[in-house]
Scaffold this motif. Structure first.
Motif, PDB file in Angstrom:
ATOM      1  N   SER A 166       0.259  -0.868  -0.133  1.00 43.60           N
ATOM      2  CA  SER A 166      -0.309   0.311   0.428  1.00 43.60           C
ATOM      3  C   SER A 166       0.807   0.966   0.122  1.00 43.60           C
ATOM      4  N   VAL A 167       1.755   0.934   0.709  1.00 50.50           N
ATOM      5  CA  VAL A 167       2.614   2.378   0.742  1.00 50.50           C
ATOM      6  C   VAL A 167       3.227   2.554  -0.398  1.00 50.50           C
ATOM      7  N   SER A 168       3.975   1.523  -0.969  1.00 45.40           N
ATOM      8  CA  SER A 168       4.166   1.431  -2.809  1.00 45.40           C
ATOM      9  C   SER A 168       3.153   2.329  -3.810  1.00 45.40           C
ATOM     10  N   ARG A 169       2.332   2.113  -3.588  1.00 49.23           N
ATOM     11  CA  ARG A 169       1.571   2.539  -4.158  1.00 49.23           C
ATOM     12  C   ARG A 169       0.893   3.660  -4.208  1.00 49.23           C
ATOM     13  N   LEU A 170       1.053   4.143  -2.888  1.00 44.64           N
ATOM     14  CA  LEU A 170       0.790   5.814  -2.014  1.00 44.64           C
ATOM     15  C   LEU A 170       1.984   6.233  -3.207  1.00 44.64           C
ATOM     16  N   VAL A 171       3.540   6.170  -2.994  1.00 41.43           N
ATOM     17  CA  VAL A 171       4.259   6.284  -3.295  1.00 41.43           C
ATOM     18  C   VAL A 171       4.502   7.045  -4.727  1.00 41.43           C
ATOM     19  N   ASP A 172       4.179   6.009  -5.337  1.00 40.06           N
ATOM     20  CA  ASP A 172       4.472   5.995  -6.634  1.00 40.06           C
ATOM     21  C   ASP A 172       2.992   7.393  -7.367  1.00 40.06           C
ATOM     22  N   ARG A 173       1.677   6.976  -6.877  1.00 41.49           N
ATOM     23  CA  ARG A 173       0.766   7.578  -6.919  1.00 41.49           C
ATOM     24  C   ARG A 173       1.669   9.561  -6.566  1.00 41.49           C
ATOM     25  N   MET A 174       2.299   9.476  -5.772  1.00 39.65           N
ATOM     26  CA  MET A 174       2.584  10.680  -4.958  1.00 39.65           C
ATOM     27  C   MET A 174       3.461  11.454  -6.123  1.00 39.65           C
ATOM     28  N   VAL A 175       4.498  10.449  -6.181  1.00 36.74           N
ATOM     29  CA  VAL A 175       5.383  10.868  -7.718  1.00 36.74           C
ATOM     30  C   VAL A 175       4.854  11.149  -9.205  1.00 36.74           C
ATOM     31  N   ALA A 176       3.519  10.572  -9.540  1.00 36.97           N
ATOM     32  CA  ALA A 176       2.764  11.125 -10.115  1.00 36.97           C
ATOM     33  C   ALA A 176       2.222  12.396 -10.297  1.00 36.97           C
ATOM     34  N   ARG A 177       2.139  12.430  -8.695  1.00 38.14           N
ATOM     35  CA  ARG A 177       1.206  14.269  -8.767  1.00 38.14           C
ATOM     36  C   ARG A 177       2.416  14.905  -8.780  1.00 38.14           C
ATOM     37  N   GLY A 178       3.416  14.827  -8.367  1.00 39.40           N
ATOM     38  CA  GLY A 178       4.607  15.769  -8.598  1.00 39.40           C
ATOM     39  C   GLY A 178       5.264  15.716  -7.621  1.00 39.40           C
ATOM     40  N   LEU A 179       4.761  15.167  -6.194  1.00 41.10           N
ATOM     41  CA  LEU A 179       5.200  15.827  -4.772  1.00 41.10           C
ATOM     42  C   LEU A 179       6.079  15.158  -4.295  1.00 41.10           C
TER      43      LEU A 179
END
Length: 142
Positions: free
Chosen positions: A68-81
């Protein structure tokens, strides 16, 4: 009251207090640039030297599973965070770095959220806060 009953009542009280506080503080994230889960990731990353942390260190501090953390991090990378690169010290790991947008979003929410925490914790005096910190550290270390 038996020790067993006392232990169960103490656990229930702790669990309910945590749940109620967590729910109340979720309002701190309404209309902000980051979610509560993203805040938790950025809390670890922005506190690290050069706002850079290993993914495994972030995962250790989160209350959700590693996938779940890995998926969250990938979404944050995609959002530019965040940016995510390979960990030179561990070929299987990753290094996360807060972007300017991620750090800015974190600071914006951190001000409001920290005031909210302080306000809710003001129900306890300083001695009680120290005692609570000692007790929760003891439970976590057991």
């Amino acid at each position: 009251m038996s020790d067993r009953k006392l232990a169960l009542e103490a656990w229930e009280g702790l669990f309910r207090a945590q749940h109620e506080l967590f729910e109340a503080m979720s309002a701190d994230f309404v209309g902000t640039p980051i979610t509560q889960a993203e805040y938790d990731v950025l809390l670890t990353v922005t506190r690290a030297p050069e706002m850079t942390a290993r993914l495994r260190d972030v995962t250790t501090h989160m209350l959700i599973s590693q996938p779940s953390v890995s998926r969250l991090v990938d979404r944050m990378v995609a959002r530019g965070l965040l940016t995510k690169t390979g960990d030179p010290a561990d070929g299987r790991g990753a290094v996360l770095k807060a972007t300017d947008a991620g750090a800015r979003g974190f600071r914006e929410v951190a001000t409001v959220h920290s005031r909210s925490i302080i306000d809710r914790m003001s129900a306890l005096d300083e001695d009680e806060l120290r005692q609570l910190r000692t007790l929760t550290d003891k439970l976590r270390g057991h």
